[in-house]
Write an enzyme that holds these catalytic residues in place. Structure first.
Site, PDB file in Angstrom:
ATOM      1  N   CYS A 196     -30.974  -3.732   1.706  1.00  0.00           N
ATOM      2  CA  CYS A 196     -30.231  -3.846   2.964  1.00  0.00           C
ATOM      3  C   CYS A 196     -29.449  -2.549   3.187  1.00  0.00           C
ATOM      4  CB  CYS A 196     -29.276  -5.028   2.875  1.00  0.00           C
ATOM      5  SG  CYS A 196     -27.941  -4.999   4.076  1.00  0.00           S
ATOM      6  N   LYS A 247      16.882  -9.050  -6.551  1.00  0.00           N
ATOM      7  CA  LYS A 247      16.293 -10.385  -6.653  1.00  0.00           C
ATOM      8  C   LYS A 247      14.804 -10.150  -6.880  1.00  0.00           C
ATOM      9  CE  LYS A 247      16.181 -14.927  -4.557  1.00  0.00           C
ATOM     10  NZ  LYS A 247      14.806 -15.230  -4.909  1.00  0.00           N
ATOM     11  N   LYS A 295      18.922 -11.762   1.353  1.00  0.00           N
ATOM     12  CA  LYS A 295      17.480 -11.618   1.596  1.00  0.00           C
ATOM     13  C   LYS A 295      17.220 -10.433   2.526  1.00  0.00           C
ATOM     14  CE  LYS A 295      14.973 -14.901  -0.044  1.00  0.00           C
ATOM     15  NZ  LYS A 295      14.265 -15.852   0.324  1.00  0.00           N
ATOM     16  N   ASP A 300      10.956 -10.628  -7.588  1.00  0.00           N
ATOM     17  CA  ASP A 300      10.045 -11.610  -7.020  1.00  0.00           C
ATOM     18  C   ASP A 300       8.877 -11.829  -7.968  1.00  0.00           C
ATOM     19  OD1 ASP A 300       9.249 -13.380  -5.159  1.00  0.00           O
ATOM     20  OD2 ASP A 300       8.468 -11.925  -3.735  1.00  0.00           O
ATOM     21  N   CYS A 312     -25.801 -11.424   1.289  1.00  0.00           N
ATOM     22  CA  CYS A 312     -27.106 -10.952   1.718  1.00  0.00           C
ATOM     23  C   CYS A 312     -27.825 -10.555   0.438  1.00  0.00           C
ATOM     24  CB  CYS A 312     -26.933  -9.731   2.622  1.00  0.00           C
ATOM     25  SG  CYS A 312     -28.434  -8.764   2.796  1.00  0.00           S
ATOM     26  N   CYS A 369     -29.047  -6.266   8.104  1.00  0.00           N
ATOM     27  CA  CYS A 369     -30.513  -6.306   7.992  1.00  0.00           C
ATOM     28  C   CYS A 369     -31.104  -7.625   8.463  1.00  0.00           C
ATOM     29  CB  CYS A 369     -30.930  -6.036   6.553  1.00  0.00           C
ATOM     30  SG  CYS A 369     -30.524  -7.400   5.442  1.00  0.00           S
ATOM     31  N   GLU A 394      22.569  -7.136  -8.091  1.00  0.00           N
ATOM     32  CA  GLU A 394      21.348  -6.751  -8.801  1.00  0.00           C
ATOM     33  C   GLU A 394      20.135  -7.190  -7.989  1.00  0.00           C
ATOM     34  OE1 GLU A 394      22.687  -8.831 -12.210  1.00  0.00           O
ATOM     35  OE2 GLU A 394      21.596 -10.656 -11.732  1.00  0.00           O
ATOM     36  N   TYR A 450      18.355 -11.308 -16.358  1.00  0.00           N
ATOM     37  CA  TYR A 450      19.440 -11.146 -15.398  1.00  0.00           C
ATOM     38  C   TYR A 450      20.623 -12.095 -15.630  1.00  0.00           C
ATOM     39  CZ  TYR A 450      16.924 -15.000 -13.152  1.00  0.00           C
ATOM     40  OH  TYR A 450      16.291 -16.176 -12.908  1.00  0.00           O
ATOM     41  N   CYS A 466     -27.494 -11.598   7.855  1.00  0.00           N
ATOM     42  CA  CYS A 466     -26.790 -10.372   7.503  1.00  0.00           C
ATOM     43  C   CYS A 466     -26.585  -9.511   8.752  1.00  0.00           C
ATOM     44  CB  CYS A 466     -27.597  -9.597   6.468  1.00  0.00           C
ATOM     45  SG  CYS A 466     -26.927  -7.957   6.168  1.00  0.00           S
TER      46      CYS A 466
END
Ligand code: IVH
Length: 704
Positions: free
Chosen positions: A462, A138, A345, A140, A457, A442, A136, A249, A439
């Site tokens: 700008c 795995k 894995k 995450d 900024c 500008c 089945e 599970y 910035c």
């Protein structure tokens, strides 16, 4: 917890262990343990690992091997002697009925064959006889344990340290994939503990991050982080609103009315999972296979290694479990994992490449984001040449330099990110990443507001910001002007046709049709799309202005409240926070926007250009229920609810005619209090005009 210098040292030490085999001395084992504990902290506590899972597994295996060869050097506090710890002080701690263990790992067909051979030996089954396995995914996400007693869900917990976890029953009750009642009694089971994983679908995950970006919150690096965070929300409705789902599970423990352990009355894992499916639990279906032997296991694992990209959820491998409980029992457990199961894995989606340059991009409200330009590298099917570095702290914590070789990972199949630099590959030519003080567009001096991670900024006009805001205005989620992409915005801007939002609605289509590569057709199409967009409602229009904290859902909420967008200029903060889920931050930003004369003039100008300012019929709120017990009343829930989830409670209140609001004010009629109600109850009592009731009293009223 760790000084920077120490972290660097532990990281480098890990690399040494990974690069060369160690002969076991007590000091070396200690050094390795310290490094592993550090990586566990980065992973489980900070959610910010500095090595890949594969590298961590290698370190762990190395320690296990060293300890197996030197049993006298095993200490009770070794990482191999406990499972990882994610306990927090925010939730009560509860003990699991049986420990929640980890899984051993395998990486290829050969590892799986070794596993099969081990099972044959442990269970004393001759090599010619096939053993059945269930394979089945795995998942995450975040592990959970659910206890049902007398067919009712009585407890939900996180994995914690494996023996004890955080009690998160109310958050679990909020998840619709978890039945509140299940007929275990039909199977002679009085008490049962189930194991599963709370995860977030990939499409949902992308939506969550999109919303967080709108609200200027930091985005989650991957669905796992979003899921583990959601498990521990203070407000269960927030857990549910993240779209968390629970896959079950494993049957962990089962007991009959006399207190006898009857887990083995269900002879196989496969039948256990089928039973759970029949009781209404979400279990893996097409992704699960009962395999006759290890060859089928290997085929199925490899098949899913290829299929994982198209799967709706993030999975980092498959889990192979011995099907028959009688064989499982013969195999037994180590303190870390069951010997009858193993994780396969998948190949890591990581690659190394060079960090060539860092560009600093200015966002629509001035936030400056560093973006790394990489030597293009293929990563799980796509070419990656640029990744966000989020902010200055990120660059510093990873100690990134221009010219560094970096390890890149595509997390959650969505956003590629830099796991770390590889300092051992430096040749001295690498240079520091200089953060701009002004910035990049500008030249205005950047500022960093307190409590925020990004430099900003603050020059509203700008050019870079203006362009970003124009691009946002025409985008799909905002005014949805079909065919008006970033390229057109930039081109029209360069031509001097498009400097501000109203210019969009006064484009000269004659001139446009004469542009190179354009033609009458494209100009006509764009005109039609812009004319259509003029008829949008308040929600799209409000969202299109790039007001900080005013995302799509906030805009939709306000759209139902007013007839003309400009009516909002008369609203006070107090009125605004009465709308469900609207807080003071949003309210203050909106007030600031409508206080600015220029913005009001902008709205009038847009109206004169034919842009609709009025609410659409589809934006009118559903009629309130007028004959409910709570009709005409406002209601607020506070504290930890014991019986219902927050979402359920609010839905019930609305069905009874009430209007949920989000703060205590003179307009509040009813306050329903759960456990530890805190300041809201105090404030309500002080007002003296609020009816305070318990959760039970609330339920009694609505079922009267
Ligand atoms: S079985 C006693 N099955 O993987 C059995 N675990 O390292 C031990 N996980 O955090 C676990 N999908 O939550 C099992 N199909 C699956 C799983 C699974 C994900 C997680 C589990 C734990 C980790 C184990």
């Amino acid at each position: 917890m760790y000084l920077k210098k120490k972290q660097k040292e532990l990281y480098e030490r890990s690399k040494q262990f990974l690069n060369e085999k160690t002969t076991a001395t007590a000091t070396q084992i200690d050094d390795l343990r310290e490094a592993i504990v550090y990586h566990e902290w980065r992973y489980y506590v900070l959610n910010d690992p500095v090595v890949s899972d594969f590298e961590y597994d290698q370190l762990y295996k190395q320690l296990e091997a060293l300890e197996t060869a030197n049993l006298d050097l095993i200490t009770p506090d070794s990482p191999t002697q406990r499972v990882s710890n994610d306990l927090t002080s925010d939730f009560p701690t509860v003990a699991h009925l049986i420990p929640m263990l980890s899984l051993d790992n395998s990486y290829n067909a050969e590892d799986l064959r070794d596993f099969d051979q081990r099972i044959h030996e442990l269970a004393m089954i001759d090599a010619e006889t096939d053993i059945e396995y269930v394979v089945e995914p795995k998942f995450d996400g975040g592990s959970i344990a659910l206890v049902y007693e007398d067919d009712r869900l009585v407890r939900g917990a996180t994995r914690g340290n494996g023996t004890q976890g955080d009690e998160i029953t109310n958050n679990m009750r909020a998840l619709r994939s978890i039945p509140l009642n299940a007929s275990f009694s039909n199977h002679n089971i009085k008490k049962v503990e189930l194991r599963g994983e709370a995860i977030i679908r990939l499409d949902n995950f992308e939506n969550i991050n999109k919303k967080r970006e709108e609200a200027e919150k930091s985005v989650f690096a991957n669905p796992r982080n979003a899921a583990t965070g959601a498990l521990r929300m203070k407000d269960p409705s927030e857990t549910a609103s993240r779209g968390l789902e629970a896959f079950i599970y494993q049957l962990g423990y089962a007991e009959d009315a006399d207190g006898n352990d009857i887990l083995k009355s269900i002879p196989t894992h496969h039948e256990g999972i089928e039973m759970l499916a029949s009781l209404g639990f979400k279990v893996p279906t097409v992704e699960r296979k009962l395999c006759k032997n290890i060859n089928e296991v290997i085929d199925f694992c490899l098949e899913w290694q290829d299929k994982r990209e198209g799967y709706d959820y993030e999975i980092d491998g498959m889990v192979v479990k011995v099907n028959h409980l009688s064989i499982q029992e013969k195999c037994g457990y180590t303190s870390h994992h069951p010997r009858w199961a193993i994780a396969f894995k998948f190949k890591a989606k990581q690659a190394t490449t060079k960090l060539l340059n860092v560009e600093f991009q200015v966002g629509k409200i001035g936030q400056v984001t560093p973006v790394a330009k990489l030597e293009p590298v293929a990563l799980a099917g796509v070419t990656v040449s640029s990744v966000s570095l989020h902010n200055e702290d990120f660059i510093q914590s990873k100690d990134l330099h221009l010219g560094d070789t970096v390890l890149v990972e595509r997390a959650g199949d969505v956003i590629p990110y830099i796991v770390k630099a590889l300092p051992e590959l430096r040749d001295g030519s690498e240079t520091k990443i200089e953060y701009p003080t002004n910035c990049p567009s500008c030249q205005t001096e950047l500022v960093k507001p307190e409590g925020e991670a990004a430099w900003r900024c603050e020059n509203y006009v700008c050019e870079a910001q203006v362009l970003r805001r124009l691009i946002h205005h025409v985008s799909k989620d905002a005014m949805n002007i079909d065919g008006f992409g970033e390229k057109y915005v930039v081109r029209f801007n360069e031509l001097g046709w498009l400097d501000a939002v109203p210019d969009i609605y006064r484009l000269d289509y004659e001139k446009m049709s004469e542009l190179e590569g354009f033609g009458q057709r494209s100009a006509d199409n764009l005109k039609e799309a812009i004319d259509t967009a003029k008829n949008n409602g308040i929600a799209r229009l409000l969202y299109s202005f790039s007001i900080p904290h005013i995302g799509r859902s906030v805009s939709r909420k306000f759209a139902t409240e007013v007839e003309d967008i400009r009516d909002l200029k008369d609203w006070t903060e107090e009125q605004m926070v009465e709308i469900e889920d609207i807080g003071p931050k949003v309210a203050q930003e909106l007030i600031k926007f409508f206080e600015n004369e220029k913005n009001l003039a902008l709205l009038d100008e847009l109206e004169s250009l034919g842009v609709n300012m009025k609410r659409l019929n589809s934006e009118v709120k559903q009629e309130a229920i007028t004959d409910g017990v709570f009709s005409g009343k406002t209601i607020l829930f506070t504290g930890k609810l014991q019986i219902m989830s927050r979402t359920d409670a609010k839905a019930k209140a609305v069905a009874a005619g009430a209007k949920p609001i989000s703060a205590v004010s003179g307009n509040l009629d009813i306050l329903v209090v759960g456990e530890k109600p805190g300041s809201k109850l105090k404030k309500a009592n002080e007002l003296g005009t609020v009816t305070v009731m318990t959760e039970e009293e609330f339920l009694e009223k609505i079922t009267d």
